[in-house]
Design an enzyme around this catalytic site. Structure first.
Site, short mmCIF file in Angstrom:
data_model
loop_
_atom_site.label_atom_id
_atom_site.label_comp_id
_atom_site.label_asym_id
_atom_site.label_seq_id
_atom_site.Cartn_x
_atom_site.Cartn_y
_atom_site.Cartn_z
N HIS A 69 0.84 -1.20 0.00
CA HIS A 69 0.00 0.00 0.00
C HIS A 69 0.88 1.25 0.00
O HIS A 69 1.84 1.35 0.76
CB HIS A 69 -0.92 0.01 1.22
CG HIS A 69 -2.07 -0.93 1.10
ND1 HIS A 69 -2.62 -1.61 2.16
CD2 HIS A 69 -2.81 -1.30 0.00
CE1 HIS A 69 -3.62 -2.35 1.74
NE2 HIS A 69 -3.75 -2.19 0.43
N GLU A 72 1.70 3.34 3.10
CA GLU A 72 2.36 2.55 4.14
C GLU A 72 3.84 2.39 3.82
O GLU A 72 4.47 1.39 4.18
CB GLU A 72 1.63 1.21 4.29
CG GLU A 72 0.17 1.41 4.71
CD GLU A 72 -0.67 0.14 4.68
OE1 GLU A 72 -0.12 -0.96 4.50
OE2 GLU A 72 -1.91 0.26 4.84
N HIS A 223 2.46 -4.22 6.66
CA HIS A 223 1.52 -3.12 6.44
C HIS A 223 1.54 -2.22 7.67
O HIS A 223 2.24 -2.49 8.65
CB HIS A 223 0.10 -3.67 6.22
CG HIS A 223 -0.08 -4.37 4.92
ND1 HIS A 223 -0.76 -3.82 3.86
CD2 HIS A 223 0.32 -5.59 4.50
CE1 HIS A 223 -0.77 -4.67 2.84
NE2 HIS A 223 -0.12 -5.76 3.21
N GLU A 282 0.51 -5.72 10.79
CA GLU A 282 0.10 -4.31 10.83
C GLU A 282 1.00 -3.57 11.83
O GLU A 282 0.75 -3.56 13.03
CB GLU A 282 -1.37 -4.19 11.21
CG GLU A 282 -2.33 -4.82 10.20
CD GLU A 282 -2.49 -4.00 8.92
OE1 GLU A 282 -1.90 -2.89 8.84
OE2 GLU A 282 -3.19 -4.46 8.01
#
Length: 312
Positions: A69, A72, A223, A282
């Site tokens: 992403h 990110e 991420h 994450e």
């Protein structure tokens, strides 16, 4: 090179982190550590190289990727810093092992002389990384379309997709149709549009091609944000996945989460296709893009997690 120069950290972050920073740091890492191999696995929509860094000679091939992403992008220097620390652990009298600050350390010897070959892809979405940080540039392809897809705003800091407005983590053929219906995004957008078909984007296709070619024993995708570890997909994962997820959580202070209602991600597809452990990590906590001031603290959590992932 002097001793002081040899010990100087290559991967540093100042005001953001662009594709050009990553390429420069990769070049410096290759020059300092000739046992690292660079393999181009594909090119982005705009022709930027998507590179894998390979360390080790073991039969068990594993994989970590970053910056799927666009906003990110902090995950790229996080992964490259880990690669650097891992490589430095192989220097004589280094006294270091990657992830050592919080335990669960792993050294280069454990990879090179043991069972592991690590394939790291630090910039899956290089076009998006630059767009999210710098916005539109003179001569930018898709300029008018990008403005429309971004709802007329020239602020692309929240942009997650690639340069064609396709979310690369909604691109994989594992429940792709279900995810497309759930997202209900019919065309290019800053996020959540899965494209016209699975693997339509060269970045996602490159990652899938590498994965098919190497048939990894396990994979992890970096991420942001949430300090969580996602480890399952529709009960297709092996029992060992939850056990390893709990070890990753213990190493980092993150929470292992059994996720539902999510499809078409790289981790989802890997589990669906190979029935082997796959993880979405994450990193950090806050609002994307995470502030660069958090880099060191996030790295302190991620390094031992990645070391534990390598240990398997």
């Amino acid at each position: 090179m002097s001793k002081n120069e040899a010990q100087k950290t290559i991967v540093r972050v100042q005001s953001g982190y662009r594709y050009e920073d990553g390429i420069a740091h990769i070049g410096q890492l290759l020059a300092r550590y000739p046992f690292i191999t660079r393999v181009e696995i594909g090119k982005s929509v705009l022709g930027k190289s998507i590179d894998a860094l390979v360390i080790g000679k073991g039969d068990e091939h594993i994989h970590i990727n970053a910056s799927v992403h666009a906003n990110e992008w902090i995950t790229t220097p996080l992964l490259l810093r880990f690669i650097e620390q891992l490589a430095a652990s192989g220097e004589p009298n280094s006294g270091e092992a990657a992830g050592g600050a919080m335990g669960g350390a792993v050294s280069l010897d454990q990879i090179t002389h043991d069972r592991i070959t690590l394939w790291a892809v630090p910039m899956v979405n290089p076009d998006g990384m630059n767009l999210a940080q710098d916005g539109l540039w003179p001569g930018c392809p898709f300029r008018e379309q990008l403005l429309e897809w971004n709802k007329g705003s020239e602020d692309f800091s929240r942009w997650k997709a690639n340069i064609r407005g396709v979310d690369l983590n909604d691109q994989f053929p594992a429940g792709w149709e279900e995810e497309r219906a759930r997202r209900n995004i019919s065309g290019p957008s800053a996020q959540d549009y899965g494209g016209e078909m699975p693997l339509s984007e060269p970045e996602a296709a490159a990652l899938a091609g590498l994965t098919y070619g190497q048939r990894f024993a396990r994979v992890a995708s970096l991420h942001t944000q949430g300090r969580e570890i996602y480890w399952n997909y529709r009960n297709m994962e092996p029992a060992s996945a939850e056990v390893l997820a709990e070890r990753l959580a213990q190493a980092s202070g993150y929470t292992a989460v059994k996720l539902t209602g999510s499809d078409a991600g790289y981790k989802d597809w890997f589990i669906h296709e190979f029935h082997r452990p796959g993880f979405t990590i994450e990193a950090g906590e806050g609002v994307n893009p995470l502030p660069i001031a958090q880099f060191d603290s996030i790295y302190g959590e991620i390094a031992p997690l990645l070391a534990e992932f390598i240990r398997g």
